[in-house]
Design a protein around this motif. Structure first.
Motif, PDB file in Angstrom:
ATOM      1  N   LYS A   9      35.954  20.936 -36.383  1.00 58.45           N
ATOM      2  CA  LYS A   9      34.652  22.412 -36.236  1.00 58.45           C
ATOM      3  C   LYS A   9      35.106  23.510 -35.449  1.00 58.45           C
ATOM      4  O   LYS A   9      34.659  24.216 -35.834  1.00 58.45           O
ATOM      5  N   ASN A  24      29.313  20.621 -26.285  1.00 62.94           N
ATOM      6  CA  ASN A  24      29.340  20.456 -27.003  1.00 62.94           C
ATOM      7  C   ASN A  24      29.637  19.150 -27.590  1.00 62.94           C
ATOM      8  O   ASN A  24      31.574  18.630 -28.278  1.00 62.94           O
ATOM      9  N   GLU A  25      29.160  17.721 -27.558  1.00 66.57           N
ATOM     10  CA  GLU A  25      29.541  16.258 -27.351  1.00 66.57           C
ATOM     11  C   GLU A  25      30.219  16.075 -29.459  1.00 66.57           C
ATOM     12  O   GLU A  25      31.006  15.304 -29.220  1.00 66.57           O
ATOM     13  N   SER A  26      29.785  16.662 -30.392  1.00 68.82           N
ATOM     14  CA  SER A  26      29.987  16.681 -31.924  1.00 68.82           C
ATOM     15  C   SER A  26      31.362  16.736 -31.935  1.00 68.82           C
ATOM     16  O   SER A  26      31.969  16.555 -32.984  1.00 68.82           O
ATOM     17  N   GLU A  40      33.508  15.640 -29.971  1.00 69.55           N
ATOM     18  CA  GLU A  40      34.610  14.371 -29.303  1.00 69.55           C
ATOM     19  C   GLU A  40      35.017  13.725 -30.837  1.00 69.55           C
ATOM     20  O   GLU A  40      36.157  12.948 -30.784  1.00 69.55           O
ATOM     21  N   ASP A  41      33.649  13.299 -31.772  1.00 69.99           N
ATOM     22  CA  ASP A  41      34.635  13.107 -33.178  1.00 69.99           C
ATOM     23  C   ASP A  41      34.636  13.854 -33.924  1.00 69.99           C
ATOM     24  O   ASP A  41      35.793  12.939 -35.182  1.00 69.99           O
ATOM     25  N   GLU A  42      34.961  15.173 -33.852  1.00 69.18           N
ATOM     26  CA  GLU A  42      34.544  15.849 -34.648  1.00 69.18           C
ATOM     27  C   GLU A  42      35.307  17.191 -34.648  1.00 69.18           C
ATOM     28  O   GLU A  42      34.763  18.412 -34.256  1.00 69.18           O
ATOM     29  N   ASP A  86      29.504  25.838 -35.260  1.00 68.71           N
ATOM     30  CA  ASP A  86      29.367  25.096 -34.334  1.00 68.71           C
ATOM     31  C   ASP A  86      30.189  24.180 -33.904  1.00 68.71           C
ATOM     32  O   ASP A  86      30.851  23.227 -33.393  1.00 68.71           O
TER      33      ASP A  86
END
Length: 130
Positions: A91, A82-84, A86-88, A99
């Motif tokens: 979640k 889940n690359e998202s 890294e910035d978030e 998510d």
């Protein structure tokens, strides 16, 4: 009481796994785990292509108050992360079963799922820890 979806399998270290019909297993940390951690600021996940082993360390979750190892409930090759996160990484706190998932593996042995806790057993495990 933490949210404990009935369609998942769990391990004592508070990770969950959801298996799709194609044998892909999605892994994340439970609602109870994210509550215990507090505000998550970093998630470390395994690299694509590596094999993770059921019950062994596969990553790390860091919060403002502590760091905790993340264990894989199942054995298999990591096919997606889940690359998202890294910035978030928040979640994981906001939606630990949606998510906020961590990584996906191609299951090596579906029979391994039989040794994991169902929602009822995990609920009892959490109650014993609270």
């Amino acid at each position: 009481m933490s949210d404990i979806p009935a369609d998942l399998k769990y391990i004592e270290t508070h990770q969950w796994v959801r298996v799709a019909d194609d044998g892909t297993a999605t892994v994340g940390i439970t609602d109870f785990a994210q509550e215990q951690l507090g505000d998550v600021v970093y998630i470390g996940v395994p690299d694509l292509g590596v094999t993770v082993n059921g019950g062994e360390e596969a990553g790390v979750a860091e919060s403002v108050k502590s760091a905790s190892d993340v264990f894989s409930p199942v054995t298999g090759e990591v096919i997606e992360v889940n690359e998202s996160l890294e910035d978030e990484p928040e979640k994981v706190n906001e939606d630990p079963y949606g998510d906020g998932w961590l990584f996906k593996v191609r299951l090596a042995d579906k029979g391994e799922l039989d040794g994991l806790m169902d929602a009822t057993a995990y609920s009892e495990h959490v109650a014993a820890e609270e």
